[in-house]
Design a protein around this motif. Sequence first.
Motif, short mmCIF file in Angstrom:
data_model
loop_
_atom_site.label_atom_id
_atom_site.label_comp_id
_atom_site.label_asym_id
_atom_site.label_seq_id
_atom_site.Cartn_x
_atom_site.Cartn_y
_atom_site.Cartn_z
N SER A 7 0.84 -1.13 0.17
CA SER A 7 0.07 0.20 -0.09
C SER A 7 0.96 1.39 0.01
O SER A 7 2.01 1.27 0.37
CB SER A 7 -0.83 -0.08 1.24
OG SER A 7 -0.03 0.33 2.34
N TYR A 8 0.39 2.43 -0.21
CA TYR A 8 1.16 3.41 -0.13
C TYR A 8 1.65 3.85 1.01
O TYR A 8 2.73 4.26 1.34
CB TYR A 8 0.32 4.83 -0.57
CG TYR A 8 1.07 6.09 -0.43
CD1 TYR A 8 2.05 6.43 -0.97
CD2 TYR A 8 0.54 6.77 0.86
CE1 TYR A 8 2.99 7.60 -0.50
CE2 TYR A 8 1.29 7.78 1.10
CZ TYR A 8 2.46 8.35 0.63
OH TYR A 8 3.35 9.19 0.97
N ASP A 136 -11.46 -0.07 -2.70
CA ASP A 136 -10.20 -0.89 -2.33
C ASP A 136 -9.86 -1.46 -3.88
O ASP A 136 -10.53 -2.37 -4.33
CB ASP A 136 -10.59 -1.99 -1.36
CG ASP A 136 -9.13 -2.58 -0.95
OD1 ASP A 136 -8.23 -2.52 -1.60
OD2 ASP A 136 -9.02 -3.35 0.13
N GLY A 148 -4.76 -0.12 -2.93
CA GLY A 148 -5.03 1.20 -1.97
C GLY A 148 -6.51 1.38 -1.95
O GLY A 148 -7.23 1.07 -2.78
N VAL A 150 -9.12 4.32 -2.28
CA VAL A 150 -9.30 5.36 -2.87
C VAL A 150 -10.57 6.21 -2.14
O VAL A 150 -11.83 5.60 -2.30
CB VAL A 150 -9.57 5.47 -4.46
CG1 VAL A 150 -9.47 6.95 -5.00
CG2 VAL A 150 -8.27 4.68 -4.97
N VAL A 163 -9.46 11.65 -9.33
CA VAL A 163 -9.22 10.85 -8.30
C VAL A 163 -9.01 11.79 -7.09
O VAL A 163 -8.30 12.76 -7.10
CB VAL A 163 -8.11 10.21 -8.35
CG1 VAL A 163 -7.61 9.34 -7.19
CG2 VAL A 163 -8.06 9.16 -9.79
N ASP A 165 -8.49 12.60 -2.85
CA ASP A 165 -8.16 12.22 -1.66
C ASP A 165 -8.36 13.01 -0.49
O ASP A 165 -7.94 14.46 -0.54
CB ASP A 165 -6.56 11.78 -1.71
CG ASP A 165 -6.22 11.03 -0.26
OD1 ASP A 165 -6.74 9.90 -0.23
OD2 ASP A 165 -5.29 11.74 0.39
N GLN A 182 1.32 9.50 -3.10
CA GLN A 182 -0.03 8.87 -2.85
C GLN A 182 -0.85 9.07 -4.13
O GLN A 182 -1.39 7.91 -4.19
CB GLN A 182 -0.72 9.51 -1.62
CG GLN A 182 -1.75 8.76 -0.97
CD GLN A 182 -2.55 9.00 0.32
OE1 GLN A 182 -2.30 10.22 0.64
NE2 GLN A 182 -3.30 8.43 0.88
N TYR A 186 -2.39 6.19 -6.51
CA TYR A 186 -3.85 5.99 -6.78
C TYR A 186 -3.94 6.21 -8.32
O TYR A 186 -4.93 5.54 -9.09
CB TYR A 186 -4.61 6.91 -5.97
CG TYR A 186 -4.68 6.89 -4.53
CD1 TYR A 186 -4.09 5.55 -4.06
CD2 TYR A 186 -5.24 7.90 -3.65
CE1 TYR A 186 -4.38 5.35 -2.66
CE2 TYR A 186 -5.26 7.57 -2.19
CZ TYR A 186 -4.70 6.42 -1.89
OH TYR A 186 -4.87 6.07 -0.42
N GLN A 187 -3.41 6.87 -8.95
CA GLN A 187 -3.47 7.09 -10.51
C GLN A 187 -3.33 5.86 -11.14
O GLN A 187 -4.22 5.34 -11.87
CB GLN A 187 -2.36 8.25 -11.01
CG GLN A 187 -2.38 8.13 -12.34
CD GLN A 187 -1.45 9.16 -12.96
OE1 GLN A 187 -1.40 10.41 -12.41
NE2 GLN A 187 -0.88 8.67 -13.98
N LEU A 189 -3.50 2.77 -9.88
CA LEU A 189 -4.57 2.03 -9.40
C LEU A 189 -5.90 2.12 -10.33
O LEU A 189 -6.49 1.30 -10.82
CB LEU A 189 -4.64 1.93 -7.92
CG LEU A 189 -3.89 1.20 -6.92
CD1 LEU A 189 -4.08 1.59 -5.63
CD2 LEU A 189 -3.74 -0.28 -7.30
N VAL A 190 -5.98 3.44 -10.47
CA VAL A 190 -7.46 3.64 -11.10
C VAL A 190 -7.39 3.54 -12.53
O VAL A 190 -8.23 2.89 -13.27
CB VAL A 190 -7.64 5.27 -10.95
CG1 VAL A 190 -8.99 5.73 -11.76
CG2 VAL A 190 -8.17 5.45 -9.45
#
Length: 268
Positions: A7-8, A136, A148, A150, A163, A165, A182, A186-187, A189-190
């Motif tokens: 994870s981050y 998740d 992660g 989001v 995205v 946060d 972070q 997320y970028q 992951l998305v």
Amino acid sequence: MPRRELSYSSFHTYEECPQRWKYLYVDGLKEADRSYFSFGRSMHLTLEAFVGPLTSPHRLRRNGQLTIFDFGGHSPRTDPMSLDELLARYRELWIRDGYSNADEEHKYFLIGTDLLKRFHSQFVSSRPVTVAVERDLSGRMGNVPIHGIVDRIDLREGRGLEVLDYKTSRELSLEDARTSDQLTFYQVLVQQNYSEPVEALTLYHLRSLRPLSAPPRDAKVVEGLATRAGVVADAIRGERFEPHPGPVCRRCEFRPQCPAFGGRSTSA
Ligand code: SF4
């Protein structure tokens, strides 16, 4: 054992201090509850309860196939809950741990109440198209499996994704949004889970309701972070947990046992 995917938070903790990472992720030691963590968690839970039911069904990309619908994990509703409902949920979800006394807890509770009133008004008038909250996601950063949660993903008018946060900290700048590792996590992951492109990465400053938005990172930035994630993943696999004293020591509760401060590590 820690989750296999990085994870981050795990990545960042290891980069700050491998010994501290081991205390938290291998030895399972806990740190005392803190007021700002409890406050942040209370706000996240309340905003999830508010925005989650309003998420729009949206197709997720899994293994290259557009087959799975994402309802955000909530019973859908078309109209946002009233302000009274929202504040009632806030009271239910409020986390009381970590405050030094009742006055401090009350002060934070009032900050949250004021923030939610303004958030409710702004959200109801602007009605963003939200496709996921507290989602998740799993993916890969280079060769490293990552995951992660989001906070929020919105669909923008241009049909790309934003995205978001949420941050409850006092100070936050646009530079933070431009440089946040972070958000880069997320970028990735998305991008790997949704079919639409990522158009914006946003740190949402809850106290001022200011979205601090940056464009998505280019390939060079993502590659740089993937290289660092690879170094961290290799070091964890190699069980390299040496102490790395630095600014984080000031808030680290493991100093009494840390070898860098004359303690005896629990390391093998
Ligand atoms: S006291 Fe400092 S060096 Fe020791 S574990 Fe904590 S952060 Fe690492």
